[in-house]
Design an enzyme around this catalytic site. Structure first.
Site, PDB file in Angstrom:
ATOM      1  N   ASP A  68     -24.113 -23.831  16.556  1.00 42.34           N
ATOM      2  CA  ASP A  68     -24.541 -24.144  15.193  1.00 42.34           C
ATOM      3  C   ASP A  68     -25.232 -22.976  14.513  1.00 42.34           C
ATOM      4  O   ASP A  68     -25.662 -22.031  15.159  1.00 42.34           O
ATOM      5  CB  ASP A  68     -25.484 -25.365  15.208  1.00 42.34           C
ATOM      6  CG  ASP A  68     -26.553 -25.237  16.272  1.00 42.34           C
ATOM      7  OD1 ASP A  68     -27.499 -24.495  16.052  1.00 42.34           O
ATOM      8  OD2 ASP A  68     -26.418 -25.886  17.341  1.00 42.34           O
ATOM      9  N   ASN A 137     -34.032 -36.332  18.946  1.00 45.03           N
ATOM     10  CA  ASN A 137     -33.397 -37.602  18.569  1.00 45.03           C
ATOM     11  C   ASN A 137     -32.036 -37.785  19.253  1.00 45.03           C
ATOM     12  O   ASN A 137     -31.243 -38.623  18.832  1.00 45.03           O
ATOM     13  CB  ASN A 137     -33.238 -37.680  17.046  1.00 45.03           C
ATOM     14  CG  ASN A 137     -32.338 -36.578  16.502  1.00 45.03           C
ATOM     15  OD1 ASN A 137     -31.883 -35.723  17.267  1.00 45.03           O
ATOM     16  ND2 ASN A 137     -32.080 -36.598  15.210  1.00 45.03           N
ATOM     17  N   HIS A 139     -29.666 -35.468  19.480  1.00 41.53           N
ATOM     18  CA  HIS A 139     -28.544 -34.681  18.962  1.00 41.53           C
ATOM     19  C   HIS A 139     -28.179 -33.546  19.925  1.00 41.53           C
ATOM     20  O   HIS A 139     -28.997 -33.111  20.732  1.00 41.53           O
ATOM     21  CB  HIS A 139     -28.813 -34.170  17.541  1.00 41.53           C
ATOM     22  CG  HIS A 139     -29.791 -33.046  17.414  1.00 41.53           C
ATOM     23  ND1 HIS A 139     -30.681 -32.932  16.371  1.00 41.53           N
ATOM     24  CD2 HIS A 139     -30.012 -31.947  18.187  1.00 41.53           C
ATOM     25  CE1 HIS A 139     -31.383 -31.833  16.502  1.00 41.53           C
ATOM     26  NE2 HIS A 139     -31.003 -31.215  17.593  1.00 41.53           N
ATOM     27  N   GLU A 144     -26.016 -34.995  14.552  1.00 39.41           N
ATOM     28  CA  GLU A 144     -27.115 -35.943  14.391  1.00 39.41           C
ATOM     29  C   GLU A 144     -26.645 -37.374  14.709  1.00 39.41           C
ATOM     30  O   GLU A 144     -25.432 -37.635  14.786  1.00 39.41           O
ATOM     31  CB  GLU A 144     -27.621 -35.874  12.940  1.00 39.41           C
ATOM     32  CG  GLU A 144     -28.302 -34.553  12.595  1.00 39.41           C
ATOM     33  CD  GLU A 144     -29.749 -34.487  13.079  1.00 39.41           C
ATOM     34  OE1 GLU A 144     -30.013 -34.767  14.261  1.00 39.41           O
ATOM     35  OE2 GLU A 144     -30.617 -34.143  12.259  1.00 39.41           O
TER      36      GLU A 144
HETATM   37  C1  GLP Z   1     -31.140 -27.910  18.277  1.00 38.17           C
HETATM   38  C2  GLP Z   1     -30.223 -26.726  18.224  1.00 38.17           C
HETATM   39  C3  GLP Z   1     -29.642 -26.434  19.579  1.00 38.17           C
HETATM   40  C4  GLP Z   1     -30.759 -26.418  20.604  1.00 38.17           C
HETATM   41  C5  GLP Z   1     -31.529 -27.718  20.580  1.00 38.17           C
HETATM   42  C6  GLP Z   1     -32.674 -27.765  21.561  1.00 38.17           C
HETATM   43  O1  GLP Z   1     -30.382 -29.013  18.505  1.00 38.17           O
HETATM   44  N1  GLP Z   1     -29.139 -26.978  17.324  1.00 38.17           N
HETATM   45  O2  GLP Z   1     -28.967 -25.199  19.538  1.00 38.17           O
HETATM   46  O3  GLP Z   1     -30.219 -26.196  21.851  1.00 38.17           O
HETATM   47  O4  GLP Z   1     -32.078 -27.843  19.302  1.00 38.17           O
HETATM   48  O5  GLP Z   1     -33.638 -26.819  21.197  1.00 38.17           O
HETATM   49  P1  GLP Z   1     -34.885 -26.504  22.081  1.00 38.17           P
HETATM   50  O6  GLP Z   1     -34.364 -26.023  23.385  1.00 38.17           O
HETATM   51  O7  GLP Z   1     -35.604 -25.412  21.316  1.00 38.17           O
HETATM   52  O8  GLP Z   1     -35.672 -27.732  22.184  1.00 38.17           O
END
Ligand code: GLP
Length: 255
Positions: A68, A137, A139, A144
């Protein structure tokens, strides 16, 4: 599905690095999907260190597709996936930058950008391995709640809970400066990967992990839709595992 429960987040990152390293050693031409979050960032730092210690761990022929990018951030924005990936991984290994794909969040025609991204990925034969973080959440990528298992690369609007998480000071300093949208690889795109690796650490992910395992799989917890994949590996730490009522049969504790 193997569920690997590690003692803590640093250890989970090492196990994630192990699997990515092994995949590259087995297939130097790997097509790898990558997440940008802080959980996966620790594994990328480990891979950089291992790359410098072991000349066999080469990224020269590896192709990457990030899951993303924020809209409308340009590659020069310090919180864009492109900037972070260059800074955390790509610049420090021997990967060819032209083989690292991340959607352009500042594209004028976003729909065309999504189609081109999906087409590029298909032209490369799809993902061999995709690394995913878990959102609070449920995702994955930025799919989402409500996302379809058949969804492809597209523009999505963030839910309020994602906006709250993104504006917590680690990524963005305030709600005002937090982007409202992203381009994300779809769940259908992700489910077409040969191997999916999902990582979640910390107690802030415990509720999402609990819902993934203890509720009926469905679009309200997008990560639960990954459970239908024949080759899913999930790596979590003890804190993220702390709310699971019923552990899957294939659970392994890594002390
Ligand atoms: C979001 C981003 C992902 C990431 C996820 C978890 O969903 N789109 O790329 O992996 O968050 O992020 P984090 O590891 O900082 O909690």
């Amino acid at each position: 599905m193997p569920l690997l429960i590690c003692q803590d987040a640093p250890y989970a990152a090492l196990r994630l690095a192990d699997i990515i390293e092994q995949a590259i050693l087995e297939n130097p031409r790997l097509t790898l999907g990558l997440a940008t979050g802080r959980t996966s960032a620790a594994a990328y730092a480990e891979l950089v260190a291992r790359h410098h210690q072991n000349t066999e761990l080469a990224f020269r022929q590896v192709t990457t597709f990030n899951t993303d990018e924020f809209v409308p951030l340009a590659a020069t924005h310090r919180m864009s996936a492109r900037y972070l990936m260059n800074y955390r991984l790509f610049r420090h290994v021997d990967i060819k930058l032209e083989n690292t794909y991340i959607p352009h969040g500042d594209a004028v025609d976003l729909a065309a950008e999504c189609r081109a991204y999906e087409a590029m990925l298909q032209a490369r034969g799809g993902l061999d391995l995709v690394v995913l973080g878990l959102g609070h959440n449920g995702h994955v990528g930025f799919n989402e709640p409500g996302s379809s298992a058949k969804s492809r690369t597209r523009v999505v609007e963030f839910t309020n809970s994602t906006l709250a998480a993104l504006s917590d000071g680690y990524r963005f300093q305030s709600l005002e400066e937090t982007p409202r949208r992203a381009i994300t690889m779809g769940l259908g795109t992700i489910l077409a990967a040969k191997h999916i690796l999902l990582i979640a650490t910390g107690v802030s992910k415990a509720h999402a992990v609990h819902r993934m395992f203890d509720c009926r799989p469905g679009p309200s917890v997008p990560a639960s839709l990954l459970l239908q994949h024949p080759n899913l590996t999930m790596i979590i730490d003890a804190d993220a595992a702390s709310h699971i009522a019923e552990l899957p049969q294939d659970t392994v504790y890594i002390p």
